[in-house]
Write an enzyme that holds these catalytic residues in place. Sequence first.
Site, short mmCIF file in Angstrom:
data_model
loop_
_atom_site.label_atom_id
_atom_site.label_comp_id
_atom_site.label_asym_id
_atom_site.label_seq_id
_atom_site.Cartn_x
_atom_site.Cartn_y
_atom_site.Cartn_z
N CYS A 117 -39.49 -23.49 69.66
CA CYS A 117 -39.12 -22.05 69.25
C CYS A 117 -39.23 -21.35 70.41
O CYS A 117 -38.68 -20.14 70.42
CB CYS A 117 -40.36 -21.69 68.38
SG CYS A 117 -40.67 -22.69 66.99
N HIS A 256 -41.60 -14.08 68.96
CA HIS A 256 -41.15 -15.05 67.93
C HIS A 256 -41.92 -14.95 66.63
O HIS A 256 -43.17 -14.47 66.27
CB HIS A 256 -41.55 -16.41 68.58
CG HIS A 256 -41.53 -17.57 67.69
ND1 HIS A 256 -40.16 -17.72 66.98
CD2 HIS A 256 -42.24 -18.68 67.33
CE1 HIS A 256 -40.39 -18.98 66.22
NE2 HIS A 256 -41.48 -19.35 66.25
N ASN A 286 -39.76 -18.62 59.78
CA ASN A 286 -39.59 -18.94 61.14
C ASN A 286 -38.19 -19.86 61.44
O ASN A 286 -37.92 -20.84 60.91
CB ASN A 286 -40.92 -19.96 61.29
CG ASN A 286 -40.73 -20.16 62.82
OD1 ASN A 286 -39.74 -20.34 63.52
ND2 ASN A 286 -41.96 -20.91 63.34
O1 UT7 Z 1 -42.91 -21.63 65.77
C1 UT7 Z 1 -44.14 -22.72 65.95
C2 UT7 Z 1 -44.28 -23.33 64.72
N1 UT7 Z 1 -45.68 -23.16 63.99
C3 UT7 Z 1 -46.28 -22.37 63.53
O2 UT7 Z 1 -46.07 -21.05 64.15
C4 UT7 Z 1 -47.39 -22.37 62.81
C5 UT7 Z 1 -48.51 -21.66 63.14
N2 UT7 Z 1 -49.55 -21.91 62.04
C6 UT7 Z 1 -49.53 -21.16 61.09
O3 UT7 Z 1 -48.86 -20.29 60.74
C7 UT7 Z 1 -50.57 -21.33 60.05
O4 UT7 Z 1 -51.61 -22.44 60.59
C8 UT7 Z 1 -50.40 -21.89 58.66
C9 UT7 Z 1 -49.48 -20.67 58.14
C10 UT7 Z 1 -49.39 -22.97 58.89
C11 UT7 Z 1 -51.50 -22.31 57.72
O5 UT7 Z 1 -52.37 -21.30 57.81
P1 UT7 Z 1 -54.04 -21.53 57.88
O6 UT7 Z 1 -54.67 -20.28 57.69
O7 UT7 Z 1 -54.04 -22.05 59.21
O8 UT7 Z 1 -54.51 -22.53 57.04
P2 UT7 Z 1 -54.93 -23.82 57.01
O9 UT7 Z 1 -53.90 -24.86 57.36
O10 UT7 Z 1 -56.31 -23.88 57.77
O11 UT7 Z 1 -55.01 -24.08 55.42
C12 UT7 Z 1 -55.94 -23.32 54.65
C13 UT7 Z 1 -55.79 -24.03 53.18
C14 UT7 Z 1 -56.07 -25.49 53.12
O12 UT7 Z 1 -56.81 -25.78 52.05
P3 UT7 Z 1 -58.13 -26.24 52.01
O13 UT7 Z 1 -58.13 -27.75 52.98
O14 UT7 Z 1 -59.06 -25.33 52.86
O15 UT7 Z 1 -58.61 -26.47 50.80
C15 UT7 Z 1 -54.60 -25.88 52.79
O16 UT7 Z 1 -54.52 -27.02 52.02
O17 UT7 Z 1 -54.59 -23.60 52.33
C16 UT7 Z 1 -54.15 -24.61 52.01
N3 UT7 Z 1 -52.57 -24.75 52.16
C17 UT7 Z 1 -51.77 -24.05 51.16
N4 UT7 Z 1 -52.14 -23.44 50.17
C18 UT7 Z 1 -50.92 -23.11 48.99
C19 UT7 Z 1 -51.60 -25.04 53.10
N5 UT7 Z 1 -50.38 -25.09 52.84
C20 UT7 Z 1 -50.57 -24.21 51.70
C21 UT7 Z 1 -49.60 -23.46 50.73
N6 UT7 Z 1 -49.77 -22.98 49.57
N7 UT7 Z 1 -48.08 -23.45 51.04
#
Ligand code: UT7
Length: 330
Positions: A117, A256, A286
């Site tokens: 990215c 970004h 993104n």
């Molecule tokens: O350009 C560079 C590329 N990447 C990025 O910029 C990504 C950077 N990361 C992020 O933006 C965030 O980490 C995410 C948006 C991907 C995830 O947010 P988070 O606050 O870090 O959530 P998490 O991964 O810690 O997940 C929290 C919970 C989990 O459930 P449990 O384990 O707490 O029960 C996930 O399973 O949210 C759950 N979860 C979802 N729930 C509903 C993960 N994806 C989803 C979803 N819908 N799509």
Amino acid sequence: MGNQLRRAGITGVASYVPEKILTNQDLEKMVDTDDEWIKSRTGIEERRIAAEDTATSDLAYRAAEAALEEADLAAEELDLIIVATVTPDMVFPATACLVQDRLGAEKAAAFDLQAGCSGFVYALATATQFVKAGAYDNVLVIGAETLSKITNWEDRNTCILFGDGAGAAVVQVVESGGILANVLGADGSGGELLKVPAGGSRQPTTIETVQNELHYMQMEGNQVFKFAVRIMGKSALKSIEKAGLQREDIDFFIPHQANTRIINAAAKRLKLSEEQVFVNLDKYGNTSAASIPIALAEAVEAGRINKGDNIVLVGFGAGLTWAASTIEWI
Ligand code: UT7
């Protein structure tokens, strides 16, 4: 003018996104997710998806044509085309060569650059060097992606985040202002956090790699998030300092577009108000290397960046990589 005095600046910028819109409500029908979770955790409401017969070079070409028009430059005058992408049409030839052919940019050299990215800002920094050194006068820098083609539409951790699009900028010699400083960085030890495991020389494509879905992007979102929050503000500040400016001198910030929570953390670190930060990820998600040039083009078109403004572009992504540019808009 001696070569030491040459300056590079952006003289035209434009974007192109495919027509098809995929909303959070659409995704609710595809994976176990909901609109509220996606909006509150990421800021994304919808994203664009390229048609089945559309490849990255098709989007890149449309953005490139429009950017050349903005710069009032004929494709025949281009010396170099750089395409930043993680979703090239093919492993080779380079997507930049496909775009060169379609534009009829006969005298231009062409290559792809892959820095996740951060790719567009890496490419912009590369173009700056060629122009400042006196090697080239007219460079076209494109960030273009069709991430939908490498997305696992059954993986809710990734499929809600990404979209398709392209942005392009013409970089030319300018008399004053322009691109003041670039900061590039990488930490390959974080390479595992965001990758497409198969289809390269480590794990060539086989029936098994496809059955195991290793041709799709995989991400440790939480780890990338922590890295992004740390690196965005830090690299932006470094490029501001390198440009000989202070944080207070910055008028506008183009981050970004990955997650509003990451953008807000960076804006806070830079002490910028909401009006000074461009956000369009609600519309596009993104788009990796395309996100910054699409945002830049929309900010310019909306009149949010004016001549003489000091702006900062900052990206981070797969590699891991990061990149920032401080620019006095001309
Ligand atoms: O350009 C560079 C590329 N990447 C990025 O910029 C990504 C950077 N990361 C992020 O933006 C965030 O980490 C995410 C948006 C991907 C995830 O947010 P988070 O606050 O870090 O959530 P998490 O991964 O810690 O997940 C929290 C919970 C989990 O459930 P449990 O384990 O707490 O029960 C996930 O399973 O949210 C759950 N979860 C979802 N729930 C509903 C993960 N994806 C989803 C979803 N819908 N799509």
